[in-house]
Design an enzyme around this catalytic site. Structure first.
Site, PDB file in Angstrom:
ATOM      1  N   LYS A  63       0.854  -1.182   0.000  1.00 56.51           N
ATOM      2  CA  LYS A  63       0.000   0.000   0.000  1.00 56.51           C
ATOM      3  C   LYS A  63       0.894   1.237   0.000  1.00 56.51           C
ATOM      4  CE  LYS A  63      -3.602   2.405   2.560  1.00 56.51           C
ATOM      5  NZ  LYS A  63      -4.659   2.284   3.554  1.00 56.51           N
ATOM      6  N   ARG A  71     -10.754  10.003   1.904  1.00 56.97           N
ATOM      7  CA  ARG A  71     -10.635  10.675   3.203  1.00 56.97           C
ATOM      8  C   ARG A  71     -11.747  11.696   3.388  1.00 56.97           C
ATOM      9  NH1 ARG A  71      -3.989  11.076   3.003  1.00 56.97           N
ATOM     10  NH2 ARG A  71      -3.643   8.813   2.968  1.00 56.97           N
ATOM     11  N   LYS A  92       1.181  10.009   5.523  1.00 61.54           N
ATOM     12  CA  LYS A  92       1.333   8.659   6.077  1.00 61.54           C
ATOM     13  C   LYS A  92       2.614   8.006   5.579  1.00 61.54           C
ATOM     14  CE  LYS A  92      -3.678   8.081   6.658  1.00 61.54           C
ATOM     15  NZ  LYS A  92      -4.836   7.149   6.553  1.00 61.54           N
ATOM     16  N   LYS A 112      -2.265  -1.515  -3.877  1.00 62.76           N
ATOM     17  CA  LYS A 112      -3.113  -0.329  -3.808  1.00 62.76           C
ATOM     18  C   LYS A 112      -2.269   0.935  -3.867  1.00 62.76           C
ATOM     19  CE  LYS A 112      -6.044   1.966  -0.502  1.00 62.76           C
ATOM     20  NZ  LYS A 112      -6.532   2.008   0.837  1.00 62.76           N
ATOM     21  N   TYR A 149     -15.164   1.248  -6.778  1.00 63.66           N
ATOM     22  CA  TYR A 149     -16.412   1.940  -6.469  1.00 63.66           C
ATOM     23  C   TYR A 149     -17.421   1.775  -7.598  1.00 63.66           C
ATOM     24  CZ  TYR A 149     -13.583   3.643  -2.722  1.00 63.66           C
ATOM     25  OH  TYR A 149     -12.773   3.671  -1.616  1.00 63.66           O
TER      26      TYR A 149
END
Ligand code: PBG
Length: 345
Positions: A208, A218, A232, A263, A328
């Site tokens: 990731k 987010r 991150k 990802k 999605y």
């Protein structure tokens, strides 16, 4: 045939050989297609919000709504009916339930646990995937616990263990550590087994990346304002690296991950291919929120045919070696596949 084999094979040449012969009609193109998309390749991520009969559109993700728990069974039913095997649930946790220590993550009555129970009660045949990471629950928006600005690894593992067991207790079939802490797959496996959840599957977000393509997600779960200008990068991977991705996957496999994920998707097709070839285990890819948003936004402006671009990306994931795709667009893609199978466009 491997691409190298294909390069050696041609004995004939133009004008006897004409590559266009096999592209001439739809039935021929269908006959020689090397990869195919099927609803069983698709996993639909779902954002869950508090309230009843609530649908909250996510502005940066056209066509995507957060749904309250009471609306989930009907949505899950529709997905199951389309042949989509599983849903990945993401809670939009109200700010007042967030804390420094993310305690809401192991509250058995938290939003995602209520969602899991509601769906399992009415649509038991659909698989449910729960994210294991603290970012929906922390006031700072990081995936782990933070002390003096540092995201703590080993302390976070204990929290992830509680979160994973809580999800499995609620009926979650697959737990998906998405936090990129070191050692989390083993820690989660040990905790699940100790709690009697030996058959709970671990889908590791193994490779990731620290990606700007997560922006709309987010927004959707409300962690963006919490995160602020922080990033991150001390735990998610550097987009420059691929050998490191293979090391990450090797570790997660050694720690007994059942399935792994790469990802984001489209910018990392090379990583997906490398992971599938090196390990051969079920390898998923996540077409993340930003990838979805780009296509939909350009579609809304009439700059792209969004449905065609979406389909092109989904088949690209299959070509690169994906066994399944979190997208999605799962419902709309499955509907399109169904119309096509029925002889429509
Ligand atoms: C949380 C998580 C994120 C996504 C899935 N789980 C966001 C992040 O790591 O910041 C991103 C999904 C998307 O962008 O669609 N750990």
């Amino acid at each position: 045939m491997t691409p190298e084999g294909a390069a050696r094979a041609p004995l004939a040449a133009f004008p006897q050989l004409r590559m266009r012969r096999l592209r001439r009609t739809p039935w021929l193109r269908r006959l020689v297609a090397e990869h195919r998309l099927d609803p069983s390749d698709l996993i639909q991520p779902v954002f869950v919000c508090e309230g009843t009969r609530r649908r909250e559109p996510v502005p940066s993700m056209p066509g995507i709504e957060r749904l309250s728990v009471d609306l989930l069974p009907a949505f899950a039913e529709r997905c199951a009916e389309l042949g989509i095997p599983a849903l990945a649930l993401f809670p939009a946790t109200p700010p007042e339930k967030k804390s420094e220590g993310a305690e809401e993550a192991w509250n058995p009555d938290n939003l995602v646990c209520r969602a899991i129970r509601a769906i399992k009660r009415s649509v038991p045949e659909i698989g449910l995937i729960g994210d294991v990471a603290l970012d929906p629950y922390t006031t700072h928006g990081q995936d782990g616990l933070v002390r003096e600005g540092v995201v703590l690894n080993d302390e976070t593992l204990e929290a992830l263990q509680k979160q994973a067991v809580t999800l499995a207790d609620a009926g979650c079939d697959v737990v998906a550590p998405s936090d990129m802490m070191d050692g989390r797959v083993r820690a989660v496996r040990e905790a699940l087994d100790a709690a009697g959840h030996r058959d709970t599957v671990i889908l590791s977000y193994a490779a990731k990346y620290a990606s700007a393509f997560y922006g709309p997600f987010r927004d959707a779960v409300g962690s963006k304002s919490a995160l602020g200008r922080a990033d991150k990068k001390t735990y998610q991977m550097d987009p420059a690296n691929v050998a490191e991705a293979l090391r990450e996957v090797a570790l997660d496999v050694a720690e007994s991950a059942d399935m792994v994920m790469v990802k984001p998707g489209l910018p990392y097709l090379d990583v997906l291919r490398a992971v599938k070839e090196a390990f051969g285990l079920p390898t998923l890819v996540y077409q993340v929120s930003g990838e979805y948003a780009m296509i939909r936004a350009a579609g809304e402006r009439g700059w792209l045919d969004a449905a065609a671009c979406m389909e092109e990306c989904l088949i690209a994931f299959k070509r690169a070696g994906a066994d399944a795709i979190l997208t999605y667009a799962a419902v709309e893609a499955a509907e399109r596949l169904r119309r096509r199978a029925a002889g429509g466009a």
